[in-house]
Design a protein around this motif. Structure first.
Motif, PDB file in Angstrom:
ATOM      1  N   LEU A 117       0.879  -1.273  -0.072  1.00 42.19           N
ATOM      2  CA  LEU A 117       0.126   0.035   0.067  1.00 42.19           C
ATOM      3  C   LEU A 117       0.982   1.114   0.114  1.00 42.19           C
ATOM      4  O   LEU A 117       2.059   1.444   0.634  1.00 42.19           O
ATOM      5  CB  LEU A 117      -0.900   0.177   1.416  1.00 42.19           C
ATOM      6  N   ALA A 118       0.176   2.267  -0.638  1.00 46.44           N
ATOM      7  CA  ALA A 118       1.013   3.587  -0.562  1.00 46.44           C
ATOM      8  C   ALA A 118       0.023   4.589  -0.656  1.00 46.44           C
ATOM      9  O   ALA A 118      -1.115   4.548  -1.113  1.00 46.44           O
ATOM     10  CB  ALA A 118       1.990   3.593  -1.692  1.00 46.44           C
ATOM     11  N   SER A 119       0.648   5.920  -0.190  1.00 41.02           N
ATOM     12  CA  SER A 119      -0.392   7.178  -0.279  1.00 41.02           C
ATOM     13  C   SER A 119       0.383   8.371  -0.802  1.00 41.02           C
ATOM     14  O   SER A 119       1.455   8.315  -0.839  1.00 41.02           O
ATOM     15  CB  SER A 119      -0.865   7.484   1.219  1.00 41.02           C
ATOM     16  N   ILE A 120      -0.584   9.107  -1.256  1.00 39.59           N
ATOM     17  CA  ILE A 120      -0.133  10.394  -2.019  1.00 39.59           C
ATOM     18  C   ILE A 120      -1.002  11.458  -1.591  1.00 39.59           C
ATOM     19  O   ILE A 120      -2.090  11.021  -0.994  1.00 39.59           O
ATOM     20  CB  ILE A 120      -0.011  10.259  -3.599  1.00 39.59           C
ATOM     21  N   THR A 121      -0.745  12.649  -1.545  1.00 43.02           N
ATOM     22  CA  THR A 121      -1.396  13.712  -0.914  1.00 43.02           C
ATOM     23  C   THR A 121      -1.332  14.999  -1.947  1.00 43.02           C
ATOM     24  O   THR A 121      -0.265  15.175  -2.536  1.00 43.02           O
ATOM     25  CB  THR A 121      -1.064  14.021   0.511  1.00 43.02           C
ATOM     26  N   PHE A 122      -2.229  15.908  -1.886  1.00 41.06           N
ATOM     27  CA  PHE A 122      -2.390  17.147  -2.461  1.00 41.06           C
ATOM     28  C   PHE A 122      -3.360  17.750  -1.897  1.00 41.06           C
ATOM     29  O   PHE A 122      -4.182  17.542  -1.167  1.00 41.06           O
ATOM     30  CB  PHE A 122      -2.471  16.813  -4.000  1.00 41.06           C
ATOM     31  N   PHE A 123      -3.385  19.285  -2.520  1.00 42.02           N
ATOM     32  CA  PHE A 123      -4.373  20.197  -1.808  1.00 42.02           C
ATOM     33  C   PHE A 123      -5.351  20.471  -3.038  1.00 42.02           C
ATOM     34  O   PHE A 123      -4.977  20.631  -4.065  1.00 42.02           O
ATOM     35  CB  PHE A 123      -3.625  21.424  -1.239  1.00 42.02           C
ATOM     36  N   ALA A 124      -6.486  20.665  -2.431  1.00 47.85           N
ATOM     37  CA  ALA A 124      -7.607  20.951  -3.417  1.00 47.85           C
ATOM     38  C   ALA A 124      -7.678  22.632  -3.515  1.00 47.85           C
ATOM     39  O   ALA A 124      -7.052  23.282  -2.756  1.00 47.85           O
ATOM     40  CB  ALA A 124      -8.804  20.736  -2.974  1.00 47.85           C
ATOM     41  N   LYS A 125      -8.149  23.297  -4.457  1.00 55.55           N
ATOM     42  CA  LYS A 125      -8.241  24.463  -4.780  1.00 55.55           C
ATOM     43  C   LYS A 125      -9.308  25.185  -3.457  1.00 55.55           C
ATOM     44  O   LYS A 125     -10.426  24.455  -3.234  1.00 55.55           O
ATOM     45  CB  LYS A 125      -9.142  24.829  -6.237  1.00 55.55           C
ATOM     46  N   THR A 126      -9.137  26.346  -3.043  1.00 51.33           N
ATOM     47  CA  THR A 126      -9.744  26.819  -1.762  1.00 51.33           C
ATOM     48  C   THR A 126     -10.827  28.013  -2.416  1.00 51.33           C
ATOM     49  O   THR A 126     -10.369  28.461  -3.650  1.00 51.33           O
ATOM     50  CB  THR A 126      -9.076  27.395  -0.823  1.00 51.33           C
TER      51      THR A 126
ATOM     52  N   SER B 160     -12.377  19.688  -1.573  1.00 52.15           N
ATOM     53  CA  SER B 160     -11.729  18.516  -0.968  1.00 52.15           C
ATOM     54  C   SER B 160     -12.960  17.567  -0.879  1.00 52.15           C
ATOM     55  O   SER B 160     -12.759  16.434  -1.147  1.00 52.15           O
ATOM     56  CB  SER B 160     -10.896  18.751   0.109  1.00 52.15           C
ATOM     57  N   ILE B 161     -14.165  18.025  -0.441  1.00 52.74           N
ATOM     58  CA  ILE B 161     -15.352  17.278  -0.163  1.00 52.74           C
ATOM     59  C   ILE B 161     -15.791  16.708  -1.632  1.00 52.74           C
ATOM     60  O   ILE B 161     -16.252  15.585  -1.638  1.00 52.74           O
ATOM     61  CB  ILE B 161     -16.254  17.893   0.768  1.00 52.74           C
ATOM     62  N   ALA B 162     -15.846  17.567  -2.494  1.00 46.61           N
ATOM     63  CA  ALA B 162     -16.279  17.087  -4.153  1.00 46.61           C
ATOM     64  C   ALA B 162     -15.490  16.134  -4.617  1.00 46.61           C
ATOM     65  O   ALA B 162     -15.799  15.267  -5.097  1.00 46.61           O
ATOM     66  CB  ALA B 162     -16.273  18.442  -4.666  1.00 46.61           C
TER      67      ALA B 162
ATOM     68  N   CYS C 203     -11.410  16.740 -13.974  1.00 44.89           N
ATOM     69  CA  CYS C 203     -10.654  17.413 -15.072  1.00 44.89           C
ATOM     70  C   CYS C 203      -9.682  18.303 -14.582  1.00 44.89           C
ATOM     71  O   CYS C 203      -9.341  19.249 -15.212  1.00 44.89           O
ATOM     72  CB  CYS C 203     -11.633  17.625 -16.423  1.00 44.89           C
ATOM     73  N   GLY C 204      -9.286  18.363 -13.266  1.00 43.54           N
ATOM     74  CA  GLY C 204      -8.452  19.141 -12.731  1.00 43.54           C
ATOM     75  C   GLY C 204      -9.130  20.490 -12.414  1.00 43.54           C
ATOM     76  O   GLY C 204      -8.474  21.282 -11.707  1.00 43.54           O
ATOM     77  N   ASP C 205     -10.371  20.703 -12.223  1.00 43.44           N
ATOM     78  CA  ASP C 205     -11.017  21.765 -11.793  1.00 43.44           C
ATOM     79  C   ASP C 205     -10.868  22.003 -10.369  1.00 43.44           C
ATOM     80  O   ASP C 205     -10.987  23.350  -9.955  1.00 43.44           O
ATOM     81  CB  ASP C 205     -12.482  21.839 -12.204  1.00 43.44           C
ATOM     82  N   TYR C 206     -10.949  20.974  -9.461  1.00 40.24           N
ATOM     83  CA  TYR C 206     -10.692  21.123  -8.205  1.00 40.24           C
ATOM     84  C   TYR C 206      -9.476  21.303  -7.538  1.00 40.24           C
ATOM     85  O   TYR C 206      -9.233  21.370  -6.488  1.00 40.24           O
ATOM     86  CB  TYR C 206     -11.430  20.010  -7.502  1.00 40.24           C
ATOM     87  N   VAL C 207      -8.341  21.383  -8.406  1.00 41.55           N
ATOM     88  CA  VAL C 207      -7.102  21.386  -7.761  1.00 41.55           C
ATOM     89  C   VAL C 207      -6.352  22.674  -8.364  1.00 41.55           C
ATOM     90  O   VAL C 207      -6.551  23.290  -9.652  1.00 41.55           O
ATOM     91  CB  VAL C 207      -6.334  20.203  -8.071  1.00 41.55           C
ATOM     92  N   PRO C 208      -5.252  23.225  -7.667  1.00 41.04           N
ATOM     93  CA  PRO C 208      -4.664  24.596  -8.150  1.00 41.04           C
ATOM     94  C   PRO C 208      -3.385  24.278  -9.263  1.00 41.04           C
ATOM     95  O   PRO C 208      -2.631  25.132  -9.562  1.00 41.04           O
ATOM     96  CB  PRO C 208      -4.150  25.628  -7.054  1.00 41.04           C
ATOM     97  N   PHE C 209      -3.184  22.871  -9.596  1.00 38.41           N
ATOM     98  CA  PHE C 209      -1.970  22.664 -10.409  1.00 38.41           C
ATOM     99  C   PHE C 209      -2.319  21.777 -11.873  1.00 38.41           C
ATOM    100  O   PHE C 209      -3.432  21.251 -11.640  1.00 38.41           O
ATOM    101  CB  PHE C 209      -1.237  21.786  -9.598  1.00 38.41           C
ATOM    102  N   PRO C 210      -1.669  21.945 -12.643  1.00 33.44           N
ATOM    103  CA  PRO C 210      -2.028  21.234 -13.826  1.00 33.44           C
ATOM    104  C   PRO C 210      -1.835  19.792 -13.601  1.00 33.44           C
ATOM    105  O   PRO C 210      -0.855  19.161 -12.970  1.00 33.44           O
ATOM    106  CB  PRO C 210      -1.213  21.715 -14.956  1.00 33.44           C
TER     107      PRO C 210
ATOM    108  N   LEU D 201       2.341  23.349  -1.974  1.00 31.78           N
ATOM    109  CA  LEU D 201       2.622  23.329  -3.289  1.00 31.78           C
ATOM    110  C   LEU D 201       2.328  21.518  -3.514  1.00 31.78           C
ATOM    111  O   LEU D 201       2.449  20.830  -2.799  1.00 31.78           O
ATOM    112  CB  LEU D 201       3.885  23.363  -3.811  1.00 31.78           C
ATOM    113  N   MET D 202       2.032  21.397  -4.902  1.00 34.41           N
ATOM    114  CA  MET D 202       1.787  19.780  -5.292  1.00 34.41           C
ATOM    115  C   MET D 202       3.359  19.157  -5.079  1.00 34.41           C
ATOM    116  O   MET D 202       4.160  19.555  -5.366  1.00 34.41           O
ATOM    117  CB  MET D 202       1.485  19.850  -6.777  1.00 34.41           C
ATOM    118  N   ASP D 203       3.353  18.024  -4.208  1.00 34.78           N
ATOM    119  CA  ASP D 203       4.395  17.323  -3.831  1.00 34.78           C
ATOM    120  C   ASP D 203       4.032  15.715  -4.380  1.00 34.78           C
ATOM    121  O   ASP D 203       3.310  15.202  -3.647  1.00 34.78           O
ATOM    122  CB  ASP D 203       4.747  17.332  -2.443  1.00 34.78           C
ATOM    123  N   ASP D 204       4.369  14.943  -5.470  1.00 35.65           N
ATOM    124  CA  ASP D 204       3.895  14.000  -5.871  1.00 35.65           C
ATOM    125  C   ASP D 204       4.850  12.719  -5.574  1.00 35.65           C
ATOM    126  O   ASP D 204       4.670  11.657  -6.034  1.00 35.65           O
ATOM    127  CB  ASP D 204       4.083  13.909  -7.454  1.00 35.65           C
ATOM    128  N   ARG D 205       5.574  12.818  -4.315  1.00 33.93           N
ATOM    129  CA  ARG D 205       6.187  11.729  -3.850  1.00 33.93           C
ATOM    130  C   ARG D 205       5.063  10.688  -3.323  1.00 33.93           C
ATOM    131  O   ARG D 205       4.077  10.968  -2.785  1.00 33.93           O
ATOM    132  CB  ARG D 205       7.127  12.251  -2.465  1.00 33.93           C
TER     133      ARG D 205
END
Length: 809
Positions: free
Chosen positions: A12-21, A38-40, A144-151, A337-341
């Protein structure tokens, strides 16, 4: 015994990111605050859990953290293609990778999903060189990326049309696949040191090029390698890298290409050998559930790796806030910021907890008497809260119920028997469906859930108020699903109307079966006739009145002093109990409390909710007895915290010790017709309203007399002469004509040791004149006597019972 290996690999593994406020204080068209992105994301992501394919990493969980953080947990093991490709790969292996990625894309396309995030580090290879796509759901869950601040997506592998705004085309993923395989074949990384803006220009320049693959090979001085590629494979990649999306093949067309058919077995998925570690033979979602019970915490793992960093809130305070909501102040922290580790979740702790379990516990044999399947039997006496958190106990229960559910409906009796002990939270949805005799047959799909109806307006008003503290139910996806379920139920029941409260009744089923609307719908479909028959008629007044009347009688039966007090201050059930029963308490309690309440409710019959109501009154008894009418109204308008475990135990105890006919109602779904020895339909609502105590049927009376005479006390109110001629065994004669009922004291009856006689027993008033029994039972309740009831049809009915139960002189 099964021993764990010294170093279990992580699956198992996890990734994390922030949704657009959202900008501050922005409301939607309905005037309510906008749902956090984030709820959407959480709502949209749920369907990804249902994707199970050998070439796709399984999604297991989505967690919402602080400040719009989203954490995704999924399957992850093996080597990334990025690492594997550091050494040159042979053409057959590259073809195998290509074929299996296309299989994964075909599966996603069948579910109307696209990846738009395909790159070598998201392609995993196991020891058998099987491919699994990782992080393929990011584009879908973020709309389609609408909910996050990064491409979303790696520019290097993006097709030209993505830069021009095109999206949701599976053929864009075919281009990305073509670029990845082209890199492998040419044994190079394209434009490694070029800026993103220059790569974008480079890809857009391909719009003027005929053969993209050849152009890239020429640019990277790889023409010689390009020429050495198998001709059919080269033309396949050139086809994938067609500039016009229409010219690119679909996944199904690629799979049927002649190039693959020559040696198909070398390219298809190879089933890996079964693991010696029994835990790995269990479904991955079960392993994750146990990992959490064993102390696993995704957020803690991310903190260890530095992906979640705590910063002083004072650093984020704005310097200026404009009237239009704009903020001037410190820049957003780098930690947002987006960290894709990717952070692997270590399973050591889980292995330690489960290392001493017998191998039989993993695959319990439920029909073999030689082999026990009741592991963890000694823990059943522990409180439910402890059992639900105990890793070993939950392991046994989940494995056992998993086996039983596979055998449903043939194992329904065993499921019911085991569910009476407790229900593991992990499998609650399907277990409830079994207890309600649900068998999905695809009927839900055929119901019209979209044509506008007269109830739509009320449904749309109710949904945004229904259990909105829950993240799933408050998501836009949750709203859509709840609306579909309610519309389907209304459409499937033209004889009923939508009453407020149906949304609260549906919410627990949707919460437990979020990805299986049909199971949620069929559970509701079976639940309502079982517990709320005819409650949703346009005119349900007779049904509600009968229900509340029976509730008053049962309160007098189990809590006479409380019933007397509530009656004296005229605090009737109509003032507080209608929302309880109309929604089976789902409107008055939060979801986590409803779960334990309904676990027991599902095992009982239509009378069980009445006992839950009495159990709630019992918990509030001391407050109610010292309160007047106004205080009671205030108390029930904001119900104090109810200890649910006590409520469940108390209601179960009352349900089991109450004869079935005492809780008899006319308006229920009956499996067997009533006989003359049951409570007959001639008992009207007017009769019920006039009687403080419930009636008991001759059938239940005889049953008690034969099998539990010490549990009952029969008080014969006929005259001493009639009593001397014929009587019930062990009965006590209290001639009604000689009694003084003006003062509520038992000693005024002049019956020696009456108090000891009725202590802890069901007290049954028997008379030839029904009105005498009614008055006498009221007197006993006024004296505080517990469990008083009246024999239906009086003494005369006992003459007709065969074999004869009466003693004659």
């Amino acid at each position: 015994m099964h021993q764990s290996p010294s170093k279990p690999e992580s699956r198992l593994a996890s990734i994390t990111f922030f949704a657009k406020t959202h900008p501050g204080d922005v409301c939607g068209s309905n005037g309510l605050p906008l749902t956090p992105n984030s709820i959407a994301i959480l709502g949209r992501a749920q369907r990804l859990k249902d994707l199970k394919h050998p070439n796709l990493c399984q999604y297991l969980d989505f967690v919402r953290g602080k400040h719009e953080r989203t954490i995704v947990v999924s399957e992850y093991f093996g080597t990334t293609l990025q690492d594997k490709a550091r050494d040159a790969l042979l053409e057959p292996l590259i073809t195998r990778i290509l074929y299996q990625i296309v299989c994964a894309l075909k599966e996603l396309a069948e579910h109307n999903l696209v990846v738009h995030n395909l790159e070598p580090k998201h392609i995993l290879l196991d020891d058998c060189d099987n491919v699994k796509l990782f992080n393929y759901g990011l584009y879908h869950m973020t709309r389609c990326g609408d909910y996050v601040p990064f491409p979303i997506g790696n520019v290097r592998y993006m097709p030209p049309e993505r830069f021009l705004g095109a999206k949701n085309n599976i053929k864009s993923d075919i281009w990305s696949l073509g670029m990845i395989v082209a890199e492998l074949l040419l044994q190079t990384t394209f434009w490694p040191n070029m800026k993103i803006s220059n790569i974008t220009r480079k890809i857009l320049s391909f719009l003027q090029v005929g053969n993209v693959f050849e152009k890239i090979a020429r640019e990277h001085n790889c023409l010689e390698r390009y020429a050495q590629i198998h001709e059919e494979l080269r033309s396949l990649i050139e086809l994938c890298l067609s500039v016009a999306p229409a010219k690119r093949p679909l996944p199904t067309e690629l799979l049927s290409h002649a190039y693959f058919s020559k040696d198909l077995n070398t390219y298809t998925y190879t089933e890996p050998p079964k693991s010696n570690v029994l835990l790995y033979r269990c479904p991955l979602e079960q392993i994750y559930y146990w990992w959490q019970l064993a102390g696993g915490d995704v957020q803690a793992e991310l903190k260890k790796e530095g992906l979640i960093r705590s910063e002083a809130p004072i650093l984020a305070i704005p310097q200026i806030v404009c009237l239009n909501g704009a903020i001037v102040g410190p820049k957003r922290s780098q930690s947002y910021l987006m960290d894709d580790r990717v952070v692997p979740l270590k399973l050591h702790n889980l292995f330690e907890k489960l290392c001493n379990l017998p191998a039989m516990a993993y695959f319990p044999l439920i029909h073999s008497p030689k082999f026990p399947h009741n592991f963890g039997a000694g823990m059943e006496q522990l409180p439910l809260v402890i059992r639900e958190k105990d890793i070993e106990y939950q392991f046994y229960r989940v494995r056992l119920f998993s086996r039983l559910l596979k055998g449903y409906p043939y194992t329904s009796d065993m499921i019911r028997k085991e569910a009476a002990k407790d229900i593991p939270p992990y499998l609650r949805g399907p277990i409830w469906a079994c207890l309600l005799d649900v068998i999905p047959i695809g009927s839900y799909e055929k119901i019209d859930k979209f044509t506008p109806t007269s109830t739509d307006r009320q449904i749309e008003v109710d949904i945004p108020r229904c259990h909105q503290y829950d993240e799933l139910l408050s998501s836009p996806e949750g709203h859509c699903k709840l609306k579909r379920l309610l519309k389907a139920w209304v459409t499937a029941h033209p004889q009923y109307v939508y009453w407020q409260g149906l949304d609260s009744l549906t919410a627990p089923f949707l919460y437990l079966n979020f990805n299986n609307e049909e199971l949620a719908f069929l559970s509701l479909y079976k639940f309502i006739p079982k517990y709320l028959q005819w409650f949703f008629l346009r005119d349900n007044s007779a049904i509600i009145k009968e229900y509340l009347c029976k509730f008053s009688q049962l309160t007098a039966f189990h809590e006479p002093i409380l019933a007397k007090h509530l009656s004296s201050i005229n605090f009737i059930p109509e003032l507080f109990a209608i929302p309880w029963f109309l929604t089976m308490f789902s409107h008055v309690f939060p979801l986590h409390k409803i779960m334990h309440l309904w676990d027991k409710l599902m095992l009982g019959d239509s009378s069980y909710p009445l006992f839950i109501g009495i159990a709630i009154l019992k918990q509030l008894k001391s407050t109610l007895l010292s309160s007047g009418f106004n205080e009671c109204i205030l108390l029930f308008s904001d119900l104090p915290d109810i200890v649910m475990e006590n409520c469940v135990l108390e209601s179960q105890k009352m349900y089991e010790c109450t004869p079935k006919s005492v809780s008899h109602r006319l308006h229920v779904l009956r499996e067997e017709p009533l006989t003359e020895f049951d409570i007959t339909p001639d008992v009207t609502l007017a009769h019920l309203q006039a009687e403080l105590c419930p009636r008991i049927s001759a059938k239940d009376f005889t049953n008690l007399l034969h099998h539990a005479p010490s549990d009952m006390c029969a008080l014969d109110l006929r005259s001493a002469v009639e009593y001397s001629h014929v009587r019930v065994p062990h009965s006590t004669n209290v001639p009604f004509v000689a009694t003084q009922l003006s003062e509520p004291r038992l000693d005024t009856l002049g019956v020696p040791q009456l108090e000891e006689l009725i202590q802890g027993r069901i007290v049954i008033c028997i008379s030839n004149t029904h009105e005498h029994a009614v008055q006498f039972s009221k007197f006993l309740v006024a004296c505080g006597v517990l469990r008083v009831c009246i024999l239906h049809k009086g003494f005369n009915i006992l003459h007709t019972i065969e074999p004869n139960i009466l003693i004659s002189n």
